[in-house]
Design an enzyme around this catalytic site. Sequence first.
Site: not given
Length: 293
Positions: A76, A189
């Site tokens: 991320s 993610d």
Amino acid sequence: MNLQRRQLLALGTGLAGAGSALAQAGVQADARPRPAGRKVIGIALGGGSARGFAHIGVLQALEEAKVPISVVAGTSAGSLVGAFYAAGFSPWKMQEVALKVRDIDVADLSSGNKRGMIGGSALKRLVNGFLDNMPIEKMQRRFAAVATDLATGERVAIQRGDTGSAVVASCSIPGVFVPTLFEGRELVDGGLTSPVPVAVARQLGADVVIAVDVGGRPSSKPRTGLYEIILQSFEIMGRSLAQLEGKSANLLIQPKTDDFDGSDFSARKEMIEAGYLAGQAAIPELRRRLGMA
């Protein structure tokens, strides 16, 4: 422009016998020769949304201490910082970029749809623009951006191809970003499966892994918008896994980010400073463990 819109725009197992598992995870063993008698040092940069700016400060402290990092794994926000570092940007140049980037350069609300509030094309352009379209396999340091396969739930460590697309995939918080299609897989993610990617750094060839966990305690302030609620829920969900992953590193660095909200992108300089102080504090222990003078 209202607060929520500004926040949205600013969002920027051991190798032996594990061949099939590594293939499923998208990780390839590092076949490059290693210097004789020298340990390969890797860094695992965790997720944390706005708190990810603290990674830059940690890297500044490690660079000043001349820690020879040759492997970078990022999840991320950590994938965004890690991509720039692996491509050869100094942490000070990264800070310069981080403080100059405008909201409109990072996110594109117009490309959102029923599967996510924003698309990733602006972030992709930003990354590829600064890195001159450098693919991952051409980077100075071995790098992987960690994402999650939406269909199978598998961790995916992206080590080749378009860097911007890899970073967007790793940053695609469900409900905020539209899932990213990368090499035929829908990715979201990496924090869902590996918020602090220590195992990926080891699988990339690191003998010693420095983990940087920038996550803090969930904020107690009222959640006034959908983005804030999603982000708070995502952070709560990932804390236990992040803490577990961090403990598996040779050294864990945890900048003091509790005073910063993961959705507040206005305190970039302060978060970079928090990372720098945490990095500096960790240097003596790192030197002891590595046998550095």
